[in-house]
Structure formats: C-alpha cells, structure tokens
Design an enzyme around this catalytic site. Structure first.
Site, PDB file in Angstrom:
ATOM      1  N   CYS A 125       0.846  -1.198   0.000  1.00 41.69           N
ATOM      2  CA  CYS A 125       0.000   0.000   0.000  1.00 41.69           C
ATOM      3  C   CYS A 125       0.891   1.262   0.000  1.00 41.69           C
ATOM      4  O   CYS A 125       1.760   1.373  -0.846  1.00 41.69           O
ATOM      5  CB  CYS A 125      -0.966  -0.050   1.186  1.00 41.69           C
ATOM      6  SG  CYS A 125      -2.305   1.166   1.102  1.00 41.69           S
ATOM      7  N   ASP A 183      -7.975  -3.573  -7.829  1.00 43.73           N
ATOM      8  CA  ASP A 183      -7.631  -2.575  -6.825  1.00 43.73           C
ATOM      9  C   ASP A 183      -8.237  -1.228  -7.204  1.00 43.73           C
ATOM     10  O   ASP A 183      -7.869  -0.643  -8.222  1.00 43.73           O
ATOM     11  CB  ASP A 183      -6.107  -2.454  -6.732  1.00 43.73           C
ATOM     12  CG  ASP A 183      -5.632  -1.546  -5.605  1.00 43.73           C
ATOM     13  OD1 ASP A 183      -6.440  -0.747  -5.083  1.00 43.73           O
ATOM     14  OD2 ASP A 183      -4.449  -1.632  -5.243  1.00 43.73           O
ATOM     15  N   HIS A 214      -7.166  -4.684  -3.541  1.00 46.95           N
ATOM     16  CA  HIS A 214      -6.190  -3.990  -2.706  1.00 46.95           C
ATOM     17  C   HIS A 214      -6.043  -4.740  -1.383  1.00 46.95           C
ATOM     18  O   HIS A 214      -6.989  -5.316  -0.865  1.00 46.95           O
ATOM     19  CB  HIS A 214      -6.659  -2.554  -2.442  1.00 46.95           C
ATOM     20  CG  HIS A 214      -5.625  -1.692  -1.794  1.00 46.95           C
ATOM     21  ND1 HIS A 214      -4.535  -1.214  -2.478  1.00 46.95           N
ATOM     22  CD2 HIS A 214      -5.507  -1.238  -0.515  1.00 46.95           C
ATOM     23  CE1 HIS A 214      -3.794  -0.488  -1.655  1.00 46.95           C
ATOM     24  NE2 HIS A 214      -4.357  -0.497  -0.467  1.00 46.95           N
TER      25      HIS A 214
END
Length: 245
Positions: A125, A183, A214
């Site tokens: 991330c 994502d 994600h």
C-alpha cells in the site's frame, strides 16, 4: 529459520523512529530488507509478514512510517477511525522526510555486526510507494513494491518536481511492481502511467498484475488472498536472494 525480534529507537532528522527488527536467531551476517507498512503502521499482519521474510535469512526492519505524527508505539486499527487517521498522516508527511528516514535505516543496518552491506526495500500500500521511493537511494539494491498507492496520482506532499513518478529515472536498483487488477486505489490508467514512465526511463523492472483486490497480502479481512500472497512471498524471497547476495 528460527527468528528473534528486537526494538530499536533510531534517530532521524525529524525525530526518533521506533523500528522493530526481525532477524535469524543464528550467527552470521544477513542482508537487510526495510519493510514499509500500510498507513496503520506495524499491525499484526505486518509483523507476521516481517517474520516470514526474516525466517528466510534476512534482517527485516519495520519502521513506524509516521513517527513524527504519533506517539511512539502507535498502531492504528483496521477501522474507519484508523483509516481516517492514517490517511491524514499520509497526506501530512512530506516525501523528503521519508527519504531521510530511509537513509537513517540504511545507516543503522550497516552499523550492525549481523548485517551485510546489502539493503533492499519492500512494502504494501503506501509502504509499496515508500519502497519505490526508497529505491531512489543508491544504497537500495532492489525494491519489491506491492500495490503501491499515490505514485501515479502525485498526491503526497513533496517539493515541486520531487514526486516519485517524476524521479523514476533516478532509480538504479531493480524493481518488482505488483498490482491487483481489482484494486480501486490504482486504476488501470494509473498503472499504465507508471508502466510507461518506467519504460521511458529504461528502468530495470518486473511488472505483475494479478487478479486480486487492494490489500490482498493482509491476512485479516475479506480481501486476503492466501494463494496469491504465498506466491508473492516466494517471489519476493527469490528476488532478494538474488539482488542482495
């Protein structure tokens, strides 16, 4: 390999940065991986990921990425309040401060008797972005970047012209870029922009797009994909065994 864990408070130009260190519980010198967390800092899933990497023969450093903005030891919950606070921290800290953090971590690693002089970076991330950013440092031999956010959008605070995408040509180490096709934080257009930039600057990189959402590495929550996560652990270990030898 059996591992052990230590906690170190590392001095940086912007304050003390608590860093958890995972390493093999055996004699010898090992290459270092700086493992950058999500916005929530060192949660239990991040700790488990670091331990997995250390168990394959690496020293793994997990810094508190927003140490300037929180009391030492802060871990944010995987809830709306935690997400809001983590995102606020993400937008408040300039990339230049992350750069000085990376240098402090490299200097710390190279001062340890159990570390070799080889250092890599990995993250998930925002941590994937920070691993990419760390690769601007010539001391970083390679970076494994999992679903990195905000590279394509240039939404993180920095000096003009110092955003990570613009600086891509300064990366000399090898990159692995991994994105989930589902994502929502990095669109198809955003992924294409990053790919084209890396191609344009003739970067040394591997590009992977997997059928995942994600945070597919996080082993808590409904988006976790154990099969793909295992593939990524195996690929990252093989990558670092090669570039940090």
């Amino acid at each position: 390999m059996i591992t052990k864990t230590e906690v170190h408070d590392i001095t940086t130009p912007t304050g003390v940065m608590r860093t958890t260190l995972y390493r093999p519980d055996s004699k010898g010198q090992f290459a270092t991986i700086i493992f950058y967390s999500e916005i929530f800092q060192q949660t239990a899933p991040i700790a488990r990921s670091a331990a997995i990497l250390a168990g394959h023969g690496f020293v793994v450093l997990v810094p508190e990425v927003f140490h300037e903005l929180n009391p030492i030891g802060t871990v944010l919950a995987y809830d709306e309040a935690g997400k809001d606070k983590g995102n606020a921290d993400k937008w408040a800290k300039p990339l230049e401060q992350h750069d000085s953090d990376t240098q402090a971590l490299v200097d710390f690693a190279r001062a340890q008797s159990f570390c070799s002089d080889k250092v890599g970076a990995m993250g998930v991330c925002i941590g994937g972005h920070l691993a990419y950013r760390a690769a601007l440092n010539p001391d970083i031999s390679g970076a494994f970047c999992l679903y990195p956010t905000d590279i394509h959008s240039n939404t993180l605070l920095c000096q003009t012209g110092n955003d990570s995408l613009t600086r891509s040509g300064d990366i000399k180490g090898e990159l692995v870029m991994v994105f989930g096709k589902q994502d929502p934080h990095v669109s198809k257009e955003g992924r294409k922009l990053i790919y084209q930039q890396l191609e344009q600057v003739n970067a040394n990189f591997t590009w992977l797009e997997v059928n995942a959402q994600h945070a597919f590495m996080r082993d808590e929550g409904e988006r976790y994909d154990a099969a793909i996560a295992l593939q990524m652990y195996l690929q990252s270990v093989a990558f670092f065994q090669r570039v940090l030898n």
